[in-house]
Design a protein around this motif. Structure first.
Motif, PDB file in Angstrom:
ATOM      1  N   LEU A 143       0.841  -1.197   0.000  1.00  6.11           N
ATOM      2  CA  LEU A 143       0.000   0.000   0.000  1.00  6.11           C
ATOM      3  C   LEU A 143       0.875   1.245   0.000  1.00  6.11           C
ATOM      4  O   LEU A 143       1.903   1.292   0.671  1.00  6.11           O
ATOM      5  CB  LEU A 143      -0.889   0.030   1.253  1.00  6.11           C
ATOM      6  N   SER A 144       0.461   2.247  -0.731  1.00  7.90           N
ATOM      7  CA  SER A 144       1.175   3.516  -0.649  1.00  7.90           C
ATOM      8  C   SER A 144       0.809   4.154   0.690  1.00  7.90           C
ATOM      9  O   SER A 144      -0.219   3.818   1.284  1.00  7.90           O
ATOM     10  CB  SER A 144       0.803   4.433  -1.816  1.00  7.90           C
ATOM     11  N   PRO A 145       1.628   5.073   1.199  1.00  9.44           N
ATOM     12  CA  PRO A 145       1.378   5.630   2.526  1.00  9.44           C
ATOM     13  C   PRO A 145      -0.014   6.210   2.720  1.00  9.44           C
ATOM     14  O   PRO A 145      -0.610   6.060   3.788  1.00  9.44           O
ATOM     15  CB  PRO A 145       2.452   6.709   2.672  1.00  9.44           C
ATOM     16  N   GLU A 146      -0.561   6.861   1.682  1.00  8.57           N
ATOM     17  CA  GLU A 146      -1.857   7.514   1.864  1.00  8.57           C
ATOM     18  C   GLU A 146      -3.037   6.552   1.786  1.00  8.57           C
ATOM     19  O   GLU A 146      -4.169   6.918   2.092  1.00  8.57           O
ATOM     20  CB  GLU A 146      -2.041   8.657   0.858  1.00  8.57           C
ATOM     21  N   GLN A 147      -2.804   5.312   1.373  1.00  5.76           N
ATOM     22  CA  GLN A 147      -3.879   4.326   1.263  1.00  5.76           C
ATOM     23  C   GLN A 147      -4.045   3.571   2.574  1.00  5.76           C
ATOM     24  O   GLN A 147      -3.084   3.378   3.311  1.00  5.76           O
ATOM     25  CB  GLN A 147      -3.578   3.328   0.147  1.00  5.76           C
ATOM     26  N   GLY A 148      -5.249   3.132   2.839  1.00  2.00           N
ATOM     27  CA  GLY A 148      -5.506   2.334   4.023  1.00  2.00           C
ATOM     28  C   GLY A 148      -5.942   0.929   3.637  1.00  2.00           C
ATOM     29  O   GLY A 148      -6.002   0.575   2.453  1.00  2.00           O
ATOM     30  N   ALA A 149      -6.280   0.131   4.633  1.00  2.00           N
ATOM     31  CA  ALA A 149      -6.680  -1.252   4.424  1.00  2.00           C
ATOM     32  C   ALA A 149      -7.918  -1.368   3.541  1.00  2.00           C
ATOM     33  O   ALA A 149      -8.114  -2.376   2.858  1.00  2.00           O
ATOM     34  CB  ALA A 149      -6.935  -1.919   5.768  1.00  2.00           C
ATOM     35  N   ARG A 150      -8.737  -0.324   3.510  1.00  2.00           N
ATOM     36  CA  ARG A 150      -9.958  -0.368   2.701  1.00  2.00           C
ATOM     37  C   ARG A 150      -9.638  -0.597   1.219  1.00  2.00           C
ATOM     38  O   ARG A 150     -10.419  -1.189   0.481  1.00  2.00           O
ATOM     39  CB  ARG A 150     -10.746   0.920   2.891  1.00  2.00           C
ATOM     40  N   LYS A 151      -8.486  -0.154   0.770  1.00  2.00           N
ATOM     41  CA  LYS A 151      -8.063  -0.362  -0.630  1.00  2.00           C
ATOM     42  C   LYS A 151      -7.956  -1.858  -0.923  1.00  2.00           C
ATOM     43  O   LYS A 151      -8.399  -2.331  -1.975  1.00  2.00           O
ATOM     44  CB  LYS A 151      -6.722   0.340  -0.860  1.00  2.00           C
ATOM     45  N   VAL A 152      -7.387  -2.616   0.011  1.00  2.00           N
ATOM     46  CA  VAL A 152      -7.244  -4.071  -0.169  1.00  2.00           C
ATOM     47  C   VAL A 152      -8.613  -4.738  -0.074  1.00  2.00           C
ATOM     48  O   VAL A 152      -8.915  -5.664  -0.835  1.00  2.00           O
ATOM     49  CB  VAL A 152      -6.253  -4.649   0.860  1.00  2.00           C
ATOM     50  N   ILE A 153      -9.450  -4.256   0.835  1.00  2.00           N
ATOM     51  CA  ILE A 153     -10.789  -4.829   0.985  1.00  2.00           C
ATOM     52  C   ILE A 153     -11.588  -4.647  -0.304  1.00  2.00           C
ATOM     53  O   ILE A 153     -12.275  -5.566  -0.762  1.00  2.00           O
ATOM     54  CB  ILE A 153     -11.521  -4.163   2.173  1.00  2.00           C
ATOM     55  N   ALA A 154     -11.490  -3.483  -0.918  1.00  2.00           N
ATOM     56  CA  ALA A 154     -12.287  -3.167  -2.110  1.00  2.00           C
ATOM     57  C   ALA A 154     -11.730  -3.778  -3.395  1.00  2.00           C
ATOM     58  O   ALA A 154     -12.456  -3.867  -4.394  1.00  2.00           O
ATOM     59  CB  ALA A 154     -12.375  -1.652  -2.277  1.00  2.00           C
ATOM     60  N   ARG A 155     -10.478  -4.199  -3.387  1.00  2.00           N
ATOM     61  CA  ARG A 155      -9.824  -4.654  -4.622  1.00  2.00           C
ATOM     62  C   ARG A 155     -10.581  -5.778  -5.309  1.00  2.00           C
ATOM     63  O   ARG A 155     -10.722  -5.800  -6.533  1.00  2.00           O
ATOM     64  CB  ARG A 155      -8.392  -5.077  -4.317  1.00  2.00           C
ATOM     65  N   GLU A 156     -11.034  -6.758  -4.555  1.00  2.00           N
ATOM     66  CA  GLU A 156     -11.720  -7.912  -5.142  1.00  2.00           C
ATOM     67  C   GLU A 156     -12.860  -8.321  -4.212  1.00  2.00           C
ATOM     68  O   GLU A 156     -12.705  -9.189  -3.351  1.00  2.00           O
ATOM     69  CB  GLU A 156     -10.711  -9.062  -5.308  1.00  2.00           C
ATOM     70  N   PRO A 157     -14.027  -7.695  -4.351  1.00  2.00           N
ATOM     71  CA  PRO A 157     -15.136  -7.907  -3.416  1.00  2.00           C
ATOM     72  C   PRO A 157     -15.553  -9.365  -3.237  1.00  2.00           C
ATOM     73  O   PRO A 157     -16.022  -9.741  -2.169  1.00  2.00           O
ATOM     74  CB  PRO A 157     -16.274  -7.085  -4.018  1.00  2.00           C
ATOM     75  N   SER A 158     -15.376 -10.189  -4.253  1.00  2.00           N
ATOM     76  CA  SER A 158     -15.833 -11.580  -4.153  1.00  2.00           C
ATOM     77  C   SER A 158     -15.041 -12.394  -3.136  1.00  2.00           C
ATOM     78  O   SER A 158     -15.503 -13.444  -2.700  1.00  2.00           O
ATOM     79  CB  SER A 158     -15.734 -12.261  -5.527  1.00  2.00           C
ATOM     80  N   ARG A 159     -13.881 -11.919  -2.734  1.00  2.00           N
ATOM     81  CA  ARG A 159     -13.072 -12.675  -1.768  1.00  2.00           C
ATOM     82  C   ARG A 159     -13.297 -12.214  -0.327  1.00  2.00           C
ATOM     83  O   ARG A 159     -12.632 -12.686   0.589  1.00  2.00           O
ATOM     84  CB  ARG A 159     -11.585 -12.558  -2.109  1.00  2.00           C
TER      85      ARG A 159
END
Length: 192
Positions: free
Chosen positions: A153-169
């Motif tokens: 993750l880049s510094p300004e991104q949070g965990a929500r970026k990973v959560i949203a990346r692939e909703p089916s998982r």
């Protein structure tokens, strides 16, 4: 499985460290750390602004604190620093998952954290997120298979970026009132 508790922010909108706000007789950071410890794994607390004052609130708790000097750049760097520290602890180098949480979500307690772990164990989902107010967010549990995404993750991104990346998982656990946090003086007034 370990926990990374993000407590590094500067609380600029509130005007003083929200980690030290007292709610139900405890500071928010201590309350969150104690909830995390109920899971039984290693707990890493990432500190940044006001690190000495916040660390003193954790005295007597078996947590590891990590000072993240670049905390002001955003939560992504703090999360990566916490994950690296958690994986470096002697009791978590082969951790199967990490639970990421904030210290100012008032509705998060040990029971909710345990529900996230139970959902992960029953579904095997790579990501188990809290669901509130039409969104998915933290606290959230991430399986080892997505650690690299958290680390990148880049510094300004949070965990929500990973959560949203692939909703089916993503599996979810409802967290009524999950968006109630302490960011502004108005939020603080609502607590009292």
């Amino acid at each position: 499985m370990g926990v990374v508790l993000l407590a590094a922010g500067g609380s600029s909108r509130l005007g003083h460290p929200k980690q030290l706000v007292v709610h139900q007789g405890q500071t928010l950071v201590r309350r969150a750390a104690e909830a995390a410890l109920c899971l039984g794994g290693p707990v890493v607390v990432v500190l940044g602004a006001h690190k000495e004052a916040i660390a003193s609130e954790l005295t007597g708790l078996p947590v590891r604190t990590v000072a993240h000097s670049d905390w002001a750049l955003g939560p992504g760097g703090s999360l990566a620093a916490g994950l690296a520290a958690m994986l470096a602890t002697t009791d978590a180098p082969a951790a199967e998952a990490v639970l990421v949480m904030l210290c100012d979500q008032l509705r998060v307690d040990a029971a909710h954290l345990a529900a996230l772990v139970a959902m992960w164990r029953s579904t095997g989902a790579p990501v188990v997120a809290s669901e509130y107010d039409g969104t998915r967010g933290v606290p959230a549990l991430f399986a080892r298979s997505v650690f690299a995404e958290l680390e990148s993750l880049s510094p300004e991104q949070g965990a929500r970026k990973v959560i949203a990346r692939e909703p089916s998982r993503v599996a979810t656990v409802l967290l009524p009132g999950g968006s109630e946090d302490v960011d502004t003086p108005l939020d603080l007034a609502r607590l009292k």
